[in-house]
Design a protein around this motif. Sequence first.
Motif, PDB file in Angstrom:
ATOM      1  N   ASN A  19      75.451  10.884  -2.893  1.00  0.00           N
ATOM      2  CA  ASN A  19      74.116  10.920  -3.027  1.00  0.00           C
ATOM      3  C   ASN A  19      73.405   9.932  -2.118  1.00  0.00           C
ATOM      4  O   ASN A  19      72.313   9.340  -2.387  1.00  0.00           O
ATOM      5  N   GLY A  20      73.714   9.872  -0.720  1.00  0.00           N
ATOM      6  CA  GLY A  20      73.212   9.127   0.184  1.00  0.00           C
ATOM      7  C   GLY A  20      72.151   9.711   0.798  1.00  0.00           C
ATOM      8  O   GLY A  20      71.744  11.043   0.515  1.00  0.00           O
ATOM      9  N   PRO A  21      71.478   9.102   1.779  1.00  0.00           N
ATOM     10  CA  PRO A  21      70.147   9.905   2.383  1.00  0.00           C
ATOM     11  C   PRO A  21      71.036  11.223   3.563  1.00  0.00           C
ATOM     12  O   PRO A  21      72.076  11.259   3.828  1.00  0.00           O
ATOM     13  N   GLY A  22      70.019  11.846   3.909  1.00  0.00           N
ATOM     14  CA  GLY A  22      70.264  13.126   4.775  1.00  0.00           C
ATOM     15  C   GLY A  22      70.275  14.292   3.985  1.00  0.00           C
ATOM     16  O   GLY A  22      70.534  14.461   2.773  1.00  0.00           O
ATOM     17  N   THR A  23      70.675  15.300   5.059  1.00  0.00           N
ATOM     18  CA  THR A  23      70.793  16.638   4.442  1.00  0.00           C
ATOM     19  C   THR A  23      72.524  17.057   4.389  1.00  0.00           C
ATOM     20  O   THR A  23      72.458  18.167   3.607  1.00  0.00           O
ATOM     21  N   GLY A  24      72.929  16.494   5.089  1.00  0.00           N
ATOM     22  CA  GLY A  24      74.467  16.777   5.022  1.00  0.00           C
ATOM     23  C   GLY A  24      74.786  17.936   6.138  1.00  0.00           C
ATOM     24  O   GLY A  24      75.924  18.256   6.361  1.00  0.00           O
ATOM     25  N   LEU A  25      73.700  18.080   7.066  1.00  0.00           N
ATOM     26  CA  LEU A  25      73.990  19.058   8.114  1.00  0.00           C
ATOM     27  C   LEU A  25      74.094  18.512   9.373  1.00  0.00           C
ATOM     28  O   LEU A  25      73.471  17.447   9.544  1.00  0.00           O
TER      29      LEU A  25
END
Length: 103
Positions: A19-25
């Motif tokens: 559940n960290g920041p960013g989109t994962g892309l």
Amino acid sequence: MWQWIRGRIPSGVEVRKRNGPGTGLYPLCGVPEDSNHIFFTCLSAQFLWGCFREVVGGNWCHTNFPDMFAELQASFPHSRHIRWLEIGTLAWTLWTIRNRFVI
């Protein structure tokens, strides 16, 4: 290298799992960012490994770390340390490029 070998790289996919920041892309390609993509399947990684292959005279096509590790272990013992240093340098370069886009 230690984190990469053990699958502990904080890639976008791993950060999103927690559940960290960013989109994962991956910012350059727009695909899910895992360590395999960062170091092998991204176009920038493929280009860098292709250049490395041309310089050292290899003809392999690495797509993941276990395949690369197996090939390194099968290489001549006297050149194995140098190969690890070269691969570490290339991996650090790819990781640094990734971080400049993400951070």
